[in-house]
Design a protein around this motif. Structure first.
Motif, PDB file in Angstrom:
ATOM      1  N   ALA A 275      -5.693   0.325 -26.666  1.00  0.00           N
ATOM      2  CA  ALA A 275      -4.675  -0.730 -26.642  1.00  0.00           C
ATOM      3  C   ALA A 275      -4.451  -1.322 -28.030  1.00  0.00           C
ATOM      4  O   ALA A 275      -3.322  -1.661 -28.399  1.00  0.00           O
ATOM      5  N   ALA A 276      -5.546  -1.437 -28.811  1.00  0.00           N
ATOM      6  CA  ALA A 276      -5.432  -2.002 -30.163  1.00  0.00           C
ATOM      7  C   ALA A 276      -5.004  -0.958 -31.182  1.00  0.00           C
ATOM      8  O   ALA A 276      -4.484  -1.296 -32.250  1.00  0.00           O
ATOM      9  N   GLY A 277      -5.252   0.324 -30.869  1.00  0.00           N
ATOM     10  CA  GLY A 277      -4.915   1.396 -31.802  1.00  0.00           C
ATOM     11  C   GLY A 277      -6.017   1.713 -32.792  1.00  0.00           C
ATOM     12  O   GLY A 277      -5.785   2.464 -33.749  1.00  0.00           O
ATOM     13  N   CYS A 278      -7.232   1.186 -32.583  1.00  0.00           N
ATOM     14  CA  CYS A 278      -8.334   1.505 -33.493  1.00  0.00           C
ATOM     15  C   CYS A 278      -9.052   2.762 -33.004  1.00  0.00           C
ATOM     16  O   CYS A 278      -8.779   3.264 -31.908  1.00  0.00           O
ATOM     17  N   CYS A 279      -9.980   3.263 -33.837  1.00  0.00           N
ATOM     18  CA  CYS A 279     -10.760   4.470 -33.479  1.00  0.00           C
ATOM     19  C   CYS A 279      -9.846   5.624 -33.084  1.00  0.00           C
ATOM     20  O   CYS A 279     -10.135   6.380 -32.161  1.00  0.00           O
ATOM     21  N   PHE A 280      -8.730   5.761 -33.800  1.00  0.00           N
ATOM     22  CA  PHE A 280      -7.691   6.727 -33.429  1.00  0.00           C
ATOM     23  C   PHE A 280      -8.043   8.131 -33.909  1.00  0.00           C
ATOM     24  O   PHE A 280      -8.982   8.338 -34.692  1.00  0.00           O
ATOM     25  N   GLY A 281      -7.255   9.095 -33.450  1.00  0.00           N
ATOM     26  CA  GLY A 281      -7.531  10.490 -33.758  1.00  0.00           C
ATOM     27  C   GLY A 281      -6.671  11.034 -34.884  1.00  0.00           C
ATOM     28  O   GLY A 281      -5.827  10.350 -35.454  1.00  0.00           O
ATOM     29  N   LYS A 282      -6.912  12.310 -35.185  1.00  0.00           N
ATOM     30  CA  LYS A 282      -6.129  13.008 -36.201  1.00  0.00           C
ATOM     31  C   LYS A 282      -4.772  13.415 -35.613  1.00  0.00           C
ATOM     32  O   LYS A 282      -4.541  13.325 -34.409  1.00  0.00           O
ATOM     33  N   GLU A 283      -3.905  13.866 -36.472  1.00  0.00           N
ATOM     34  CA  GLU A 283      -2.594  14.324 -36.008  1.00  0.00           C
ATOM     35  C   GLU A 283      -2.755  15.503 -35.050  1.00  0.00           C
ATOM     36  O   GLU A 283      -3.663  16.317 -35.194  1.00  0.00           O
ATOM     37  N   SER A 284      -1.846  15.583 -34.090  1.00  0.00           N
ATOM     38  CA  SER A 284      -1.912  16.627 -33.067  1.00  0.00           C
ATOM     39  C   SER A 284      -0.524  17.169 -32.769  1.00  0.00           C
ATOM     40  O   SER A 284       0.468  16.437 -32.834  1.00  0.00           O
ATOM     41  N   THR A 285      -0.477  18.449 -32.449  1.00  0.00           N
ATOM     42  CA  THR A 285       0.775  19.069 -32.002  1.00  0.00           C
ATOM     43  C   THR A 285       0.827  19.165 -30.485  1.00  0.00           C
ATOM     44  O   THR A 285       1.784  19.700 -29.928  1.00  0.00           O
ATOM     45  N   GLY A 286      -0.198  18.670 -29.810  1.00  0.00           N
ATOM     46  CA  GLY A 286      -0.232  18.735 -28.350  1.00  0.00           C
ATOM     47  C   GLY A 286       0.731  17.758 -27.713  1.00  0.00           C
ATOM     48  O   GLY A 286       1.029  16.694 -28.266  1.00  0.00           O
ATOM     49  N   HIS A 287       1.216  18.097 -26.528  1.00  0.00           N
ATOM     50  CA  HIS A 287       2.193  17.235 -25.853  1.00  0.00           C
ATOM     51  C   HIS A 287       1.552  15.955 -25.315  1.00  0.00           C
ATOM     52  O   HIS A 287       2.250  15.037 -24.895  1.00  0.00           O
ATOM     53  N   TRP A 288       0.210  15.892 -25.305  1.00  0.00           N
ATOM     54  CA  TRP A 288      -0.491  14.703 -24.823  1.00  0.00           C
ATOM     55  C   TRP A 288      -0.757  13.682 -25.931  1.00  0.00           C
ATOM     56  O   TRP A 288      -1.346  12.635 -25.679  1.00  0.00           O
ATOM     57  N   ALA A 289      -0.344  13.981 -27.164  1.00  0.00           N
ATOM     58  CA  ALA A 289      -0.620  13.101 -28.297  1.00  0.00           C
ATOM     59  C   ALA A 289       0.173  11.797 -28.182  1.00  0.00           C
ATOM     60  O   ALA A 289       1.217  11.740 -27.515  1.00  0.00           O
ATOM     61  N   PHE A 290      -0.309  10.749 -28.853  1.00  0.00           N
ATOM     62  CA  PHE A 290       0.329   9.435 -28.820  1.00  0.00           C
ATOM     63  C   PHE A 290       0.713   9.006 -30.232  1.00  0.00           C
ATOM     64  O   PHE A 290      -0.060   9.191 -31.179  1.00  0.00           O
ATOM     65  N   ALA A 291       1.893   8.425 -30.368  1.00  0.00           N
ATOM     66  CA  ALA A 291       2.328   7.816 -31.623  1.00  0.00           C
ATOM     67  C   ALA A 291       2.149   6.309 -31.494  1.00  0.00           C
ATOM     68  O   ALA A 291       2.656   5.701 -30.540  1.00  0.00           O
ATOM     69  N   PHE A 292       1.420   5.714 -32.425  1.00  0.00           N
ATOM     70  CA  PHE A 292       1.108   4.287 -32.348  1.00  0.00           C
ATOM     71  C   PHE A 292       2.151   3.475 -33.113  1.00  0.00           C
ATOM     72  O   PHE A 292       2.545   3.838 -34.224  1.00  0.00           O
ATOM     73  N   PRO A 293       2.570   2.360 -32.556  1.00  0.00           N
ATOM     74  CA  PRO A 293       3.671   1.592 -33.158  1.00  0.00           C
ATOM     75  C   PRO A 293       3.222   0.676 -34.284  1.00  0.00           C
ATOM     76  O   PRO A 293       2.030   0.425 -34.483  1.00  0.00           O
ATOM     77  N   ARG A 294       4.199   0.186 -34.998  1.00  0.00           N
ATOM     78  CA  ARG A 294       3.953  -0.823 -36.042  1.00  0.00           C
ATOM     79  C   ARG A 294       3.208  -2.010 -35.431  1.00  0.00           C
ATOM     80  O   ARG A 294       3.528  -2.466 -34.333  1.00  0.00           O
ATOM     81  N   GLY A 295       2.209  -2.487 -36.136  1.00  0.00           N
ATOM     82  CA  GLY A 295       1.410  -3.594 -35.635  1.00  0.00           C
ATOM     83  C   GLY A 295       0.075  -3.157 -35.057  1.00  0.00           C
ATOM     84  O   GLY A 295      -0.825  -3.984 -34.884  1.00  0.00           O
TER      85      GLY A 295
END
Length: 305
Positions: free
Chosen positions: A156-176
């Motif tokens: 929810a906070a966007g911390c401890c995030f992962g590396k870039e992914s080409t998978g369809h399950w990947a998430f793009a995190f918003p500004r903030g």
């Protein structure tokens, strides 16, 4: 993502209720409630168990922050001693040199917290005349459950995030979000973009893994022959490999490496950038040390009573 559940404006100041804090609190409450119920079933003093849970929680936060400070000691020293920003006031120097105390800015190491909490549990158990293995068995499922809540809070906070992914399950995190801010500071987000590139949701990977560990521990409780410490050792044996694998997908800039080793073919198969190292982060090294200690301890008849 809902990093802020709602905010209130009081006296000209805006006070926000963050999802991360709510989920951490929910995880603690769920884990401690589970431990308390189990303790009463086993005939232990529920009040004393709650006392232990409180001090273990305090020790866990302190230990995780201290280890984070040790791992990042060079960065904190540079901030404190920096000489390229011109003259600083005494207040600015004090603020820079005590930055490690700003726990609200993030930065906790799970293994450090577990070690500190285990030390407190050992001392408390000795004073109460309880078996340390019994205490470990009592708290292990609650730890797994609470950690799962915490990782959802990380998402929810966007911390401890992962590396870039080409998978369809990947998430793009918003500004903030923490992910957006960290990657922007590192120059990994194009100017004017409102989202990060699609990233591996490592927080959810670990949350699912923790819930699976919780289910295994609950199912195995009655099948381990009453051996003290067996449930706790099973938790360790399951979590350390999970954390080792999750670290391969992590992309947050706060992590440190013992040494860097790339594996391009494996990275491609895992939908990871080929140029980024998969091994050996401090978290992976810690997992290997824990597994080695577990193997040694198992050979010496397991956890001490």
């Amino acid at each position: 993502m809902f990093p802020v559940l709602f905010s209130l404006r009081l006296g000209g100041r805006e006070i926000a209720l963050h999802s991360y804090g709510v989920l951490i609190a929910a995880g603690l409450a769920a884990g401690i409630a589970l431990v308390h119920r189990r303790a009463r079933r086993e005939g232990l003093d529920g009040g004393r168990v709650l006392d232990l849970a409180f001090w273990m929680t305090v020790a866990g936060f302190v230990g995780s922050r201290v280890v984070y400070g040790i791992v990042n000691a060079g960065d904190y020293a540079r901030i404190c001693l920096r000489g390229d920003d011109g003259l600083r006031t005494a207040g600015a120097v004090l603020a820079d040199c005590t930055r490690i105390l700003r726990v609200w800015e993030g930065g906790l190491v799970f293994y450090g917290g577990v070690a500190a909490a285990a030390l407190v549990a050992a001392l408390f158990a000795r004073r109460e005349g309880w078996s340390f293995g019994r205490v470990g068995d009592l708290f292990a499922p609650g730890l797994a459950l609470g950690h799962a809540f915490g990782r959802i809070g990380c998402f929810a906070a966007g911390c401890c995030f992962g590396k870039e992914s080409t998978g369809h399950w990947a998430f793009a995190f918003p500004r903030g979000s923490v992910a957006f801010d960290e990657l922007s500071a590192a120059g990994a987000v194009p100017f004017g973009a409102g989202f990060t590139a699609p990233l591996h949701p490592t927080q959810l990977y670990e949350a699912v893994g923790e819930l699976a560990i919780f289910a295994v521990l609950m199912a195995a409780r009655g099948r381990l022959g009453g051996r003290r410490g067996a449930v706790f050792l099973l938790y360790v044996a399951l979590y350390a490999p999970l954390r080792f694998v999750i670290e391969m997908f992590r992309g947050d800039t706060a992590r440190r490496f013992a040494f860097e080793l790339q594996a391009p073919r494996l990275a491609a198969w895992l939908h990871l950038p080929a140029h980024e190292p998969l091994f050996l982060s401090v978290g992976q090294l810690s997992s290997l040390v824990v597994l080695a200690a577990l193997a040694r301890g198992s050979g010496a008849n397991g956890i001490p009573s």
